[in-house]
Structures are given as C-alpha cells and as structure tokens.
Write an enzyme that holds these catalytic residues in place. Structure first.
Site, PDB file in Angstrom:
ATOM      1  N   GLU A 242       4.182  -5.937  15.949  1.00  0.00           N
ATOM      2  CA  GLU A 242       5.603  -6.365  16.801  1.00  0.00           C
ATOM      3  C   GLU A 242       6.129  -4.837  16.994  1.00  0.00           C
ATOM      4  OE1 GLU A 242       9.386  -7.714  14.979  1.00  0.00           O
ATOM      5  OE2 GLU A 242       7.932  -9.502  15.142  1.00  0.00           O
TER       6      GLU A 242
ATOM      7  N   LYS B 181       1.553 -10.497   7.115  1.00  0.00           N
ATOM      8  CA  LYS B 181       3.055 -10.813   7.796  1.00  0.00           C
ATOM      9  C   LYS B 181       3.205  -9.081   7.900  1.00  0.00           C
ATOM     10  CE  LYS B 181       7.125 -12.075   9.355  1.00  0.00           C
ATOM     11  NZ  LYS B 181       8.079 -11.092   9.201  1.00  0.00           N
TER      12      LYS B 181
END
Length: 292
Positions: free
Chosen positions: A170, A163
């Site tokens: 991102e 993550k």
C-alpha cells in the site's frame, strides 16, 4: 452468538455495527464511557457466555497491558483475537502467555478503514485450524460479500505478517500515485489533472480502490492546497522493509516509499542542503538562503 470487543474507535466501532447487522451480540468496552457497553474488563467478561471470544481492536502500544489484565479473567477454552496492527513477531509471545491460562490466541490483520462498515473488511488470519474454524461466523460477518476478502494465512503470526506486507505494498502504491500526480501538475500540457485521474477509474490497468479515493480527494480539493505535505507511517512499512532485510528479499519500491514519508516531515531537508552545497561547489549552481 456473542462477542467481546475491546476498543471502539474508528475501526472497532464500525466493526461492532457490522456484527450487530449480522445478528451477533457484541459487548464492547472502551476507555470512553460514552461508547462503552461494559464498565471495565471484568464486566465485559462476565457478560459473555463461555466459551468466550474476546476481540482486541487497539493501538499496538496498548495490547500487552490489556492482555495482562484480561487473561486472568478468562478461562480454559476461551479465545482472544488480536485484530490490531500488531507486529507479527509479538504474536508467538502473546500466544504463549495466553496458553498459560488455557486461552487460545488468533491474530487477524484487518484492512478496510472507515469504509469497512459498509463494504466489508479484508481479513488475514493466523492461528490453529480448529480455533479459526470456530471463529468463522465472526469473520464471515465482517468480510465483503463474495468469494474473496478472507484468508487463513497460516499459524499464529501469519495473519499479521500478511497484513504487514499488505501495508508495505500500500505504501508503494500510494507513493507511485502521488509521484504521478506531482508530475502531471508540473507540466503545462495537461490542463485538467483531476479528470485524468478520474478517467483511469475504468478500463485502466492502474485502476484500484486507492485511485477511487484519489478521485474523491481531488474532487474536494483539486490542487490539494488545503493539505500539508506531511505523512506519518504506522510502523508496518518499517517492519516490511526490515523483514525484507532479514529474509534477503529486495524491496526497493516499498523502502523508497517509506523514506519518502520520512522526507515529508522535514521542513528543510538536511540531506538536500548537502546536495545543494555540492552542486554549488562543482557546478557553481546558486544556493538559496534559508528563510528568516
């Protein structure tokens, strides 16, 4: 099936609704009594059938304190899932603390934001094979329909490491879109910047969910005049850059996007003051005075 959920904010509250829709009984606890089912942690644990599963959906600064209170209330065979954006290096320590009580520990990186309730969440999980297998009904209820959206990435820590890298990517993607938008706005040649971004949503190699969200934002505010150019970082961008340093892996795009967020918080960048001063010294370029 039943599940204890600690933390009913923007993510946790929506996840509870998605579990409910899948027929899973969720007992939630939150410091806000208006959304909480249980009165406290002891009440939450007491309302779950053994072996219990308790999922934490909390900001990272509250994880350790909550575990200190929660673990003595649990029993051997129970499972704790940390679904927050914890640092992967903390997972082994927390798993060891849980093991002292006979409790198994699983880390789960969750992506999907406020859209996850309707569209499903991408889940990146770390933990022992047997424990993760036993939790699959909870994961299946959260993930999007279809083949993808879930991965058992490895042992404890692997979920949050995955993550972390996801969020680092991102950062870089968001920064590239933002720089492209600024460049399009700067030229007189392009007369409809929002429509350019909208056109990329189909058939383009840069199409993505982030691009869809850009279209949403530009539809609501075509020149983003209502938004201040300021962006915080959640911590995972920093951790990704540090992991790259530790492992000797170059991450120039992710690093640059993190530093861009730091720059956004400066009303008048000290570094740019020096750049302006140097340009004046060697090239005679004008130096603009500070605003009064």
């Amino acid at each position: 099936m039943s599940l204890g959920l600690i933390g009913l904010g923007r993510m946790g509250g929506n996840m509870r609704e998605r579990w409910h829709a899948a027929g899973i009984d969720v007992v939630g606890y939150d410091v806000n009594p208006d959304v909480s089912d249980a009165t406290d942690l002891a009440d939450l644990v007491g309302r779950l059938e053994a072996p219990r599963t308790v999922w934490l959906m909390l900001p990272v600064q509250f994880i350790d304190g909550t575990l200190e209170q929660l673990l003595p209330l649990l029993a051997e065979g129970d499972v704790v899932v940390d679904g927050g954006n914890s640092k992967y290096t903390d997972d082994q320590r927390r798993a060891a603390a849980a093991a002292e009580h006979g409790v198994r520990f699983v880390d789960c990186g969750v992506s999907g934001g406020v859209w996850g309730r309707a569209d499903g969440y991408a889940l990146m999980v770390g933990g022992e094979d047997e424990v993760v297998a036993g939790l699959m009904p909870y994961f299946e209820a959260l993930k999007p329909a279809g083949e993808y959206g879930f991965v058992h990435a490895g042992p404890v820590g692997a979920g949050h490491f995955s993550k972390m890298v996801h969020n680092g990517i991102e950062y870089a993607m968001m920064q590239a879109y933002a720089e492209g938008w600024e460049l399009l706005e700067a030229t007189d040649l392009v007369t409809d910047v929002p429509e350019v971004f909208r056109s990329w949503r189909e058939g383009s190699v840069v199409k993505s969910w982030l691009l869809d969200l850009i279209d949403n934002a530009l539809t609501a505010d075509p020149d983003l005049s209502e938004i201040r150019g300021y962006a915080e970082d959640s911590g995972e961008g920093r951790w990704t850059v540090q992991a790259g340093i530790d492992l000797g892996v170059p991450t120039p795009a992710i690093s640059s996007s993190l530093y861009a967020r730091f720059t956004s918080r400066q009303d008048d960048s000290p570094a740019m003051k020096m750049v302006a001063a140097l340009r004046n010294q060697f090239g005679g370029h004008a130096v603009l005075p500070e605003d009064d």
